[in-house]
Motif scaffolding. Structure first.
Motif, PDB file in Angstrom:
ATOM      1  N   ALA A 165      60.788 -32.339 -65.539  1.00 33.23           N
ATOM      2  CA  ALA A 165      60.083 -32.049 -66.791  1.00 33.23           C
ATOM      3  C   ALA A 165      60.899 -31.121 -67.680  1.00 33.23           C
ATOM      4  CB  ALA A 165      58.719 -31.429 -66.493  1.00 33.23           C
ATOM      5  N   CYS A 166      61.654 -30.223 -67.083  1.00 35.61           N
ATOM      6  CA  CYS A 166      62.461 -29.278 -67.856  1.00 35.61           C
ATOM      7  C   CYS A 166      63.770 -29.886 -68.353  1.00 35.61           C
ATOM      8  CB  CYS A 166      62.771 -28.040 -67.024  1.00 35.61           C
ATOM      9  SG  CYS A 166      61.333 -27.020 -66.718  1.00 35.61           S
ATOM     10  N   SER A 167      64.149 -31.037 -67.826  1.00 38.67           N
ATOM     11  CA  SER A 167      65.431 -31.617 -68.219  1.00 38.67           C
ATOM     12  C   SER A 167      65.266 -32.852 -69.105  1.00 38.67           C
ATOM     13  CB  SER A 167      66.249 -31.963 -66.975  1.00 38.67           C
ATOM     14  OG  SER A 167      65.594 -32.949 -66.220  1.00 38.67           O
ATOM     15  N   VAL A 168      64.059 -33.084 -69.628  1.00 40.29           N
ATOM     16  CA  VAL A 168      63.797 -34.221 -70.512  1.00 40.29           C
ATOM     17  C   VAL A 168      63.036 -33.716 -71.731  1.00 40.29           C
ATOM     18  CG1 VAL A 168      62.571 -36.420 -70.744  1.00 40.29           C
ATOM     19  CG2 VAL A 168      63.726 -35.876 -68.622  1.00 40.29           C
ATOM     20  N   ARG A 169      63.449 -34.160 -72.901  1.00 43.46           N
ATOM     21  CA  ARG A 169      62.750 -33.801 -74.148  1.00 43.46           C
ATOM     22  C   ARG A 169      62.676 -35.017 -75.052  1.00 43.46           C
ATOM     23  NH1 ARG A 169      65.143 -27.902 -75.772  1.00 43.46           N
ATOM     24  NH2 ARG A 169      64.309 -26.808 -73.976  1.00 43.46           N
ATOM     25  N   VAL A 170      61.754 -34.966 -76.005  1.00 43.59           N
ATOM     26  CA  VAL A 170      61.603 -36.038 -76.987  1.00 43.59           C
ATOM     27  C   VAL A 170      62.460 -35.694 -78.191  1.00 43.59           C
ATOM     28  CG1 VAL A 170      59.981 -37.244 -78.492  1.00 43.59           C
ATOM     29  CG2 VAL A 170      59.277 -36.583 -76.192  1.00 43.59           C
ATOM     30  N   CYS A 171      63.300 -36.642 -78.599  1.00 43.18           N
ATOM     31  CA  CYS A 171      64.153 -36.465 -79.771  1.00 43.18           C
ATOM     32  C   CYS A 171      63.273 -36.426 -81.019  1.00 43.18           C
ATOM     33  CB  CYS A 171      65.149 -37.620 -79.856  1.00 43.18           C
ATOM     34  SG  CYS A 171      66.100 -37.630 -81.386  1.00 43.18           S
ATOM     35  N   ALA A 172      63.539 -35.474 -81.905  1.00 41.01           N
ATOM     36  CA  ALA A 172      62.743 -35.317 -83.124  1.00 41.01           C
ATOM     37  C   ALA A 172      62.959 -36.471 -84.105  1.00 41.01           C
ATOM     38  CB  ALA A 172      63.086 -33.989 -83.796  1.00 41.01           C
ATOM     39  N   ALA A 173      64.082 -37.159 -83.996  1.00 43.71           N
ATOM     40  CA  ALA A 173      64.379 -38.246 -84.937  1.00 43.71           C
ATOM     41  C   ALA A 173      63.848 -39.596 -84.452  1.00 43.71           C
ATOM     42  CB  ALA A 173      65.880 -38.321 -85.182  1.00 43.71           C
ATOM     43  N   CYS A 174      64.219 -39.988 -83.233  1.00 43.60           N
ATOM     44  CA  CYS A 174      63.833 -41.323 -82.749  1.00 43.60           C
ATOM     45  C   CYS A 174      62.577 -41.305 -81.879  1.00 43.60           C
ATOM     46  CB  CYS A 174      64.992 -41.973 -81.991  1.00 43.60           C
ATOM     47  SG  CYS A 174      65.463 -41.118 -80.465  1.00 43.60           S
ATOM     48  N   ARG A 175      62.052 -40.115 -81.573  1.00 42.41           N
ATOM     49  CA  ARG A 175      60.818 -39.940 -80.796  1.00 42.41           C
ATOM     50  C   ARG A 175      60.900 -40.576 -79.410  1.00 42.41           C
ATOM     51  NH1 ARG A 175      59.104 -35.797 -82.522  1.00 42.41           N
ATOM     52  NH2 ARG A 175      57.145 -36.141 -81.468  1.00 42.41           N
ATOM     53  N   THR A 176      62.086 -40.556 -78.797  1.00 46.34           N
ATOM     54  CA  THR A 176      62.301 -41.124 -77.474  1.00 46.34           C
ATOM     55  C   THR A 176      62.580 -39.996 -76.489  1.00 46.34           C
ATOM     56  OG1 THR A 176      63.301 -43.059 -78.521  1.00 46.34           O
ATOM     57  CG2 THR A 176      63.707 -42.778 -76.183  1.00 46.34           C
ATOM     58  N   SER A 177      61.993 -40.075 -75.294  1.00 42.64           N
ATOM     59  CA  SER A 177      62.282 -39.084 -74.246  1.00 42.64           C
ATOM     60  C   SER A 177      63.693 -39.312 -73.731  1.00 42.64           C
ATOM     61  CB  SER A 177      61.293 -39.227 -73.085  1.00 42.64           C
ATOM     62  OG  SER A 177      60.011 -38.895 -73.496  1.00 42.64           O
ATOM     63  N   LYS A 178      64.492 -38.260 -73.766  1.00 46.95           N
ATOM     64  CA  LYS A 178      65.877 -38.366 -73.317  1.00 46.95           C
ATOM     65  C   LYS A 178      66.242 -37.162 -72.483  1.00 46.95           C
ATOM     66  CE  LYS A 178      67.424 -41.264 -77.107  1.00 46.95           C
ATOM     67  NZ  LYS A 178      68.485 -41.533 -78.064  1.00 46.95           N
ATOM     68  N   SER A 179      67.185 -37.355 -71.556  1.00 45.52           N
ATOM     69  CA  SER A 179      67.608 -36.276 -70.665  1.00 45.52           C
ATOM     70  C   SER A 179      68.506 -35.286 -71.403  1.00 45.52           C
ATOM     71  CB  SER A 179      68.329 -36.840 -69.449  1.00 45.52           C
ATOM     72  OG  SER A 179      69.483 -37.526 -69.850  1.00 45.52           O
ATOM     73  N   ARG A 180      68.699 -34.138 -70.764  1.00 49.57           N
ATOM     74  CA  ARG A 180      69.451 -33.047 -71.368  1.00 49.57           C
ATOM     75  C   ARG A 180      70.868 -33.449 -71.775  1.00 49.57           C
ATOM     76  NH1 ARG A 180      69.122 -26.907 -69.464  1.00 49.57           N
ATOM     77  NH2 ARG A 180      70.418 -26.024 -71.075  1.00 49.57           N
ATOM     78  N   ASP A 181      71.481 -34.343 -71.002  1.00 46.26           N
ATOM     79  CA  ASP A 181      72.859 -34.734 -71.318  1.00 46.26           C
ATOM     80  C   ASP A 181      72.969 -35.593 -72.572  1.00 46.26           C
ATOM     81  OD1 ASP A 181      71.609 -36.826 -69.941  1.00 46.26           O
ATOM     82  OD2 ASP A 181      73.479 -37.546 -69.072  1.00 46.26           O
ATOM     83  N   CYS A 182      71.849 -36.001 -73.157  1.00 49.62           N
ATOM     84  CA  CYS A 182      71.856 -36.771 -74.413  1.00 49.62           C
ATOM     85  C   CYS A 182      71.844 -35.858 -75.640  1.00 49.62           C
ATOM     86  CB  CYS A 182      70.644 -37.699 -74.469  1.00 49.62           C
ATOM     87  SG  CYS A 182      70.709 -39.019 -73.253  1.00 49.62           S
ATOM     88  N   TYR A 183      71.820 -34.544 -75.430  1.00 49.29           N
ATOM     89  CA  TYR A 183      71.763 -33.576 -76.528  1.00 49.29           C
ATOM     90  C   TYR A 183      72.982 -32.673 -76.505  1.00 49.29           C
ATOM     91  CZ  TYR A 183      66.769 -34.723 -76.764  1.00 49.29           C
ATOM     92  OH  TYR A 183      65.565 -35.379 -76.888  1.00 49.29           O
ATOM     93  N   SER A 184      73.404 -32.226 -77.677  1.00 47.11           N
ATOM     94  CA  SER A 184      74.444 -31.199 -77.733  1.00 47.11           C
ATOM     95  C   SER A 184      73.789 -29.880 -77.298  1.00 47.11           C
ATOM     96  CB  SER A 184      74.988 -31.065 -79.155  1.00 47.11           C
ATOM     97  OG  SER A 184      73.989 -30.520 -80.015  1.00 47.11           O
ATOM     98  N   ALA A 185      74.600 -28.914 -76.907  1.00 45.65           N
ATOM     99  CA  ALA A 185      74.060 -27.617 -76.479  1.00 45.65           C
ATOM    100  C   ALA A 185      73.245 -26.985 -77.617  1.00 45.65           C
ATOM    101  CB  ALA A 185      75.194 -26.693 -76.054  1.00 45.65           C
TER     102      ALA A 185
END
Length: 130
Positions: free
Chosen positions: A63-83
């Motif tokens: 749960a702590c390593s997945v977030r919803v992208c504000a643009a595409c509204r898709t749940s993605k893992s931490r490695d899909c985001y820049s720091a």
């Protein structure tokens, strides 16, 4: 031998077994003290066995390593985001893919604005011919 006074009928081994086990607060199964961490055992009737605490820890980790992208509204893992984007408030960060697409659109608008708003008649003709 018997423990607990006359007529109690509780043997020493039965009393010891009752003391050394309890029902897990997570799975509701009676388990021996060896199935609990010392810190969980001290919680008494709210203790959770090692299996339940591990399952909860893993679920929390996911749960702590997945977030919803504000643009595409898709749940993605931490490695899909820049720091930087991951560090933003939850719900405001954008994944790398959306960030790159947004930057490309922004770059296209800058190039288009430079071609249209160049001022001279020759600049506009050159931009439209290209």
């Amino acid at each position: 031998g018997k423990v607990g006074g006359r007529g109690s009928g509780i043997t020493a081994s039965a009393r010891l077994a009752a003391i050394d086990s309890r029902q897990c607060h997570g799975c509701h199964i009676e388990k021996a003290q060896t199935e609990y961490t010392p810190s969980q055992w001290r919680k008494g009737r709210h203790a959770k066995c090692a299996t339940c605490t591990e399952v909860e820890r893993r679920a929390a980790e996911v749960a702590c390593s997945v977030r919803v992208c504000a643009a595409c509204r898709t749940s993605k893992s931490r490695d899909c985001y820049s720091a930087r984007q991951w560090g933003l408030r939850i719900g405001t960060g954008k994944c790398v893919q959306c960030t790159e697409e947004e930057q490309a659109r922004s770059q296209q608008r800058v190039v288009a604005a430079a071609g249209i708003g160049g001022g001279g008649v020759g600049d506009g003709a050159a931009a439209s011919a290209a």
